[in-house]
Motif scaffolding. Structure first.
Motif, PDB file in Angstrom:
ATOM      1  N   PHE A  38     -55.566 -49.672 -28.402  1.00  0.00           N
ATOM      2  CA  PHE A  38     -54.453 -48.722 -28.313  1.00  0.00           C
ATOM      3  C   PHE A  38     -53.369 -49.042 -29.325  1.00  0.00           C
ATOM      4  O   PHE A  38     -52.795 -48.139 -29.945  1.00  0.00           O
ATOM      5  CB  PHE A  38     -53.867 -48.746 -26.897  1.00  0.00           C
ATOM      6  N   SER A  39     -53.068 -50.309 -29.482  1.00  0.00           N
ATOM      7  CA  SER A  39     -51.999 -50.712 -30.396  1.00  0.00           C
ATOM      8  C   SER A  39     -52.277 -50.208 -31.815  1.00  0.00           C
ATOM      9  O   SER A  39     -51.388 -49.664 -32.482  1.00  0.00           O
ATOM     10  CB  SER A  39     -51.858 -52.235 -30.374  1.00  0.00           C
ATOM     11  N   PHE A  42     -51.993 -46.307 -31.823  1.00  0.00           N
ATOM     12  CA  PHE A  42     -50.626 -45.805 -31.787  1.00  0.00           C
ATOM     13  C   PHE A  42     -49.868 -46.180 -33.069  1.00  0.00           C
ATOM     14  O   PHE A  42     -48.991 -45.429 -33.515  1.00  0.00           O
ATOM     15  CB  PHE A  42     -49.868 -46.272 -30.537  1.00  0.00           C
ATOM     16  N   MET A  45     -50.738 -43.472 -35.306  1.00  0.00           N
ATOM     17  CA  MET A  45     -50.007 -42.256 -34.921  1.00  0.00           C
ATOM     18  C   MET A  45     -48.558 -42.318 -35.422  1.00  0.00           C
ATOM     19  O   MET A  45     -47.990 -41.301 -35.838  1.00  0.00           O
ATOM     20  CB  MET A  45     -50.040 -42.058 -33.404  1.00  0.00           C
ATOM     21  N   ASN A  63     -54.444 -38.491 -27.817  1.00  0.00           N
ATOM     22  CA  ASN A  63     -54.836 -39.902 -27.874  1.00  0.00           C
ATOM     23  C   ASN A  63     -55.357 -40.330 -26.512  1.00  0.00           C
ATOM     24  O   ASN A  63     -54.839 -39.944 -25.476  1.00  0.00           O
ATOM     25  CB  ASN A  63     -53.624 -40.757 -28.272  1.00  0.00           C
ATOM     26  N   MET A  64     -56.413 -41.111 -26.552  1.00  0.00           N
ATOM     27  CA  MET A  64     -56.944 -41.737 -25.347  1.00  0.00           C
ATOM     28  C   MET A  64     -57.365 -43.147 -25.744  1.00  0.00           C
ATOM     29  O   MET A  64     -58.350 -43.315 -26.469  1.00  0.00           O
ATOM     30  CB  MET A  64     -58.139 -40.934 -24.831  1.00  0.00           C
ATOM     31  N   TRP A  65     -56.572 -44.113 -25.372  1.00  0.00           N
ATOM     32  CA  TRP A  65     -56.733 -45.521 -25.723  1.00  0.00           C
ATOM     33  C   TRP A  65     -56.956 -45.737 -27.220  1.00  0.00           C
ATOM     34  O   TRP A  65     -55.982 -45.684 -27.965  1.00  0.00           O
ATOM     35  CB  TRP A  65     -57.811 -46.217 -24.857  1.00  0.00           C
TER      36      TRP A  65
END
Lengths: 96, 96
Positions: A38-39, A42, A45, A63-65
């Motif tokens: 995720f880090s 994101f 993103m 977003n999903m994980w």
């Protein structure tokens, strides 16, 4: 007002964006991205968000994980425009 | 492994989260947020991302300019768990 791409311009532009799929129903382009966690997803993103503000052109995205899906289209133009192509190229440059 | 909420726990938890809708088909909770612009929406997403990493529990979410939709469910538990309720409360606190 931004103009929708002509058929010839669309073909040429998509030729240069092999990782993007053309969603013909919506006249949009779509690309999925997978990261390690995720880090990282994101973080990517956040980089895309800064580009979006700079170009004043914003994605529809989810977003999903570790996964991110980005859809680009130009509501003003009623479909794909040069601004989507510019945005897609800038996003591709982040992950190259 | 996280346990799915019992029916009684679910009713009580959702009672305390009036702004969240229960998606029964997926056993998930959903809330939409609207901001003044993309910058505010993504600022909020960044705060949620930090909470998600801290709680090690991540949303399924999407953004379109000033709008953010968040879905919470616990894949490990096969549905809604206490971790979703904790996350929803932390997200609510951001926008109160």
């Amino acid at each position: 007002m931004t103009e929708q791409l002509s058929e010839a311009e669309r073909v040429e532009a998509l030729d240069g964006l092999p990782d993007w799929d053309n969603d013909e129903a919506r006249d949009a382009i779509v690309r999925g991205f997978t990261f390690d966690n995720f880090s990282q997803a994101f973080g990517f993103m956040t980089q895309v968000a800064l580009i979006a503000e700079k170009l004043d052109h914003h994605p529809e995205w989810s977003n999903m994980w570790n996964r991110v899906e980005i859809v680009l289209t130009t509501h003003d133009a009623g479909g794909l425009s040069g601004r989507d192509i510019e945005m897609a190229q800038a996003i591709d440059a982040l992950v190259e």
